[in-house]
Design a protein around this motif. Sequence first.
Motif: not given
Length: 162
Positions: A25-26, A65-66, A68, A71, A76, A78-79
Amino acid sequence: MRLVRDIFLFCCFTGLAYADVQKLKRSEIIQGTNDELWIITKRQKTDTTSRIPLLPPALEIVERYKDNMECQIKGKVLPVLGNQKMNSYLKEIADRCDIHFNLTFHIARHTFATTVTLSNGVPIETVAKMLGHRNLKTTQHYAKILDKKISDDMKRLEDYRL
């Protein structure tokens, strides 16, 4: 396929296992004491905490990917696709790159332990902590593989001189 490559490389530079990067997770990326970003997460397999500083190549992938949508919605980093799909794409990447062994996400974790850390002088205790190993003997397995490679490389050097 770029996504699969990016996730594989992210694992090479963090040592995370597939299951751990899939659930990452972020909120598990935090700012450390020297303003560096760290991953602090519990390993799914061992339920131990891994504390991993984000190296620049891994950080570049996180940044990529921030924005995305998947995500952002799921919180998350990364996807990550399903395991079967990811491994299928890894096999295709290996074929295109003329790699003649079974390319898996565990190889990325192995690369982190051997090539990225131990080969560059990171103490084995530090590597064990980042990998989330409970027992140092688990990490010593990687050091033995490194010793075998050194021995094989030196043997080739000896053969070359003859």
